[in-house]
Design an enzyme around this catalytic site. Structure first.
Site, PDB file in Angstrom:
ATOM      1  N   ASP A 150       0.874  -1.170   0.000  1.00  0.00           N
ATOM      2  CA  ASP A 150       0.000   0.000   0.000  1.00  0.00           C
ATOM      3  C   ASP A 150       0.916   1.227   0.000  1.00  0.00           C
ATOM      4  O   ASP A 150       2.126   1.086   0.025  1.00  0.00           O
ATOM      5  CB  ASP A 150      -0.873  -0.032   1.272  1.00  0.00           C
ATOM      6  CG  ASP A 150      -2.128   0.816   1.132  1.00  0.00           C
ATOM      7  OD1 ASP A 150      -2.386   1.334   0.035  1.00  0.00           O
ATOM      8  OD2 ASP A 150      -2.862   0.943   2.126  1.00  0.00           O
ATOM      9  N   HIS A 194      -6.641  -1.764   2.948  1.00  0.00           N
ATOM     10  CA  HIS A 194      -5.593  -2.555   2.316  1.00  0.00           C
ATOM     11  C   HIS A 194      -5.784  -4.054   2.609  1.00  0.00           C
ATOM     12  O   HIS A 194      -5.669  -4.892   1.716  1.00  0.00           O
ATOM     13  CB  HIS A 194      -4.216  -2.077   2.810  1.00  0.00           C
ATOM     14  CG  HIS A 194      -3.064  -2.801   2.188  1.00  0.00           C
ATOM     15  ND1 HIS A 194      -1.828  -2.862   2.792  1.00  0.00           N
ATOM     16  CD2 HIS A 194      -2.955  -3.507   1.038  1.00  0.00           C
ATOM     17  CE1 HIS A 194      -1.003  -3.558   2.023  1.00  0.00           C
ATOM     18  NE2 HIS A 194      -1.660  -3.966   0.951  1.00  0.00           N
ATOM     19  N   ASP A 217       7.151  -6.141   9.676  1.00  0.00           N
ATOM     20  CA  ASP A 217       8.089  -5.991  10.788  1.00  0.00           C
ATOM     21  C   ASP A 217       8.236  -7.296  11.561  1.00  0.00           C
ATOM     22  O   ASP A 217       8.619  -7.295  12.716  1.00  0.00           O
ATOM     23  CB  ASP A 217       7.617  -4.886  11.735  1.00  0.00           C
ATOM     24  CG  ASP A 217       6.278  -5.207  12.371  1.00  0.00           C
ATOM     25  OD1 ASP A 217       5.572  -6.094  11.838  1.00  0.00           O
ATOM     26  OD2 ASP A 217       5.933  -4.587  13.382  1.00  0.00           O
ATOM     27  N   ASP A 295      -8.641  -5.385  13.412  1.00  0.00           N
ATOM     28  CA  ASP A 295      -8.262  -6.442  14.375  1.00  0.00           C
ATOM     29  C   ASP A 295      -9.141  -6.415  15.625  1.00  0.00           C
ATOM     30  O   ASP A 295      -9.504  -7.464  16.161  1.00  0.00           O
ATOM     31  CB  ASP A 295      -6.769  -6.405  14.714  1.00  0.00           C
ATOM     32  CG  ASP A 295      -6.265  -5.027  15.084  1.00  0.00           C
ATOM     33  OD1 ASP A 295      -6.987  -4.030  14.855  1.00  0.00           O
ATOM     34  OD2 ASP A 295      -5.146  -4.932  15.621  1.00  0.00           O
TER      35      ASP A 295
END
Ligand SMILES: *[C@@H]1O[C@H](CO)[C@@H](O)[C@H](O)[C@H]1NC(C)=O
Length: 449
Positions: A150, A194, A217, A295
């Site tokens: 993105d 996204h 990450d 989430d």
């Protein structure tokens, strides 16, 4: 001259020395006996004796604590290597014969392609995440890597483009977003948009049956791929499972059992951070996918909320995050996430019988386990006044759970009323070498948001 002196004086000197020694021993014993005899009556003496005993006891406890701290700090890899050599029985208590449903090493995974979807944006460290995935990927045809980018960040795009063995897809919808509520971070809207787009590509365009989702990450363990392959049949066949996650929210090294790298649990809390989703579950989510905070939305009633569905999570995390400077809170990273290290083990999950994780098996396994574990108070746990290896500590409500959690140092936040790693309200972790279960008081009315 010297010879003469010796001959003449040694014998009498020896007599004197022996006499003095005997006198000393006699007097010393006499004094001690005298003191003890008198001390029986004098309160001051008793007080001193009591204090001496207490000091000795505390010293003993301190020594045992030092021992357990040393254990925790011991070379993790060495411990795991030793344990990998021994035969593994992942089913522990064996409360009941496994129900029909089959073992995890079933034919279900033969020929299965399990893609990895790496969500990227503008972090150049994406190369670290990709290197880690590629290092342990046993077969890129079986576990193809898709990087969904993105943000249109050119320097990051160039880095990803160097990896010619991964598929690089770009999300290009730049339509401006107006947050629904004042003060909300637009970043969370972009992430949610996204995710919906990328998952739609995976399932509707490339037509995969399941996907493992990671972010830019994360680094992974050597057994990351085998873990997901082995747990796929559970996810596919157990309708009460929402996901398999590689993450333990209380996975700091002092809260886990390094001797059980093969142990897996069910949890009602969505852990994320390296997780597997099936097409059929995504099809239920797709039409109602939220505009932001996807989430936390997953943790609400309607998805996983209030224990409606669970995820599998490992005792030892199979992912670790090397730094968040993106949308989410960097402080959270500094306080918790950076201490959670992924395992360096290589557990052969596909060779283990994982059927203990099916709901019925796991529920009876947990009931059986918890019935035999003694209850102690939080205070006794804190002071380690127990000789048990496993204990349970009861909590009455969310507030008391939080104060318990803070007292021992595990994650104390709840989402939609569910504590991190909780399964049917039970949160388990290791505390100073003891296996602890925080258990809700009976009768339990379920999670209360
Ligand atoms: C682009 O994003 C906007 C805002 O999130 C959304 O309303 C729109 O449907 C998206 N366009 C496409 C083609 O997906």
């Amino acid at each position: 001259m010297i010879k003469k002196f010796r001959k003449r004086h040694v014998v009498p000197y020896m007599f004197i020395a022996v006499f003095l020694l005997l006198l000393y021993i006699f007097l010393r014993q006499d004094r001690k006996a005298d003191f003890e005899a008198r001390c029986g009556d004098v309160w001051m003496c008793r007080l001193i004796k009591g204090l001496e005993d207490r000091i000795a006891e505390l010293q003993g406890r301190l020594d045992s604590l030092k021992g357990s701290r040393k254990d925790v700090g011991a070379n993790q890899q060495q411990i795991q290597e030793d344990l990998n050599k021994r035969p593994v029985n992942p089913r522990f208590g064996e409360p009941r014969a496994p129900e029909a449903g089959g073992a995890a090493e079933s034919v279900d995974v033969v020929g299965l392609t399990l893609p990895i979807l790496l969500m990227a944006c503008d972090r150049k460290e994406v190369s670290k995440a990709l290197d880690s995935l590629l290092q342990y990927n046993p077969d890129l045809r079986r576990f193809p890597i898709i990087v969904s980018q993105d943000c249109g960040h050119e320097p990051t795009a160039k880095i990803i483009a160097k990896y010619t063995n991964v598929r690089h897809i770009k999300h290009v919808n730049n339509t401006a977003i107006v947050p629904q509520k004042k003060g909300q971070n637009v970043g969370y809207y972009k992430i949610s948009r996204h995710y919906r787009w990328a998952l739609t590509q995976v399932f509707d365009v490339y037509n995969y049956e399941a996907v493992i989702i990671v972010e830019d990450d994360l680094e992974v363990s050597p057994d990351f791929f085998e873990y997901f392959l082995a747990t796929y049949p559970l996810l596919k066949d157990d309708p009460t499972l929402f996901c398999v996650s590689a993450w333990n929210d209380n996975g700091k090294s002092n809260f886990i059992d390094l001797n059980q790298p093969e142990m897996l649990y069910r949890t009602d809390f969505f852990p994320g951070l390296g997780w597997m989703l099936t097409k059929s579950t995504f099809k239920q989510l797709q039409p109602k996918w939220p505009a932001a905070y996807w989430d936390d939305w997953v943790r609400e009633p309607g998805q996983m909320g209030q224990g409606a569905k669970s995820c599998i999570r490992p005792e030892i995390s199979r992912t670790s995050t090397f730094g968040k400077k993106g949308v989410s809170n960097g402080q959270f990273f500094n306080e918790h996430l950076k201490f959670i290290n992924h395992a360096t083990t290589d557990v052969h999950f596909t060779q283990l019988d994982l059927s203990y994780l099916f709901k019925n098996n796991f529920d009876s396994f947990m009931d059986y386990r918890l019935n035999s574990v003694p209850v102690i108070s939080l205070r006794d746990l804190k002071n380690r006044i127990t000789k048990e290896n496993e204990v349970k500590v009861i909590y009455k409500n969310n507030k008391e759970f939080q104060s318990h959690a803070k007292a021992v140092g595990i994650m104390s936040d709840l989402k939609s009323g569910i504590p991190r790693t909780a399964y049917r309200g039970v949160v388990t972790f290791v505390y100073m070498g003891i296996r602890v279960y925080f258990v809700p008081a009976k009768p339990w009315a379920g999670y209360q948001a």
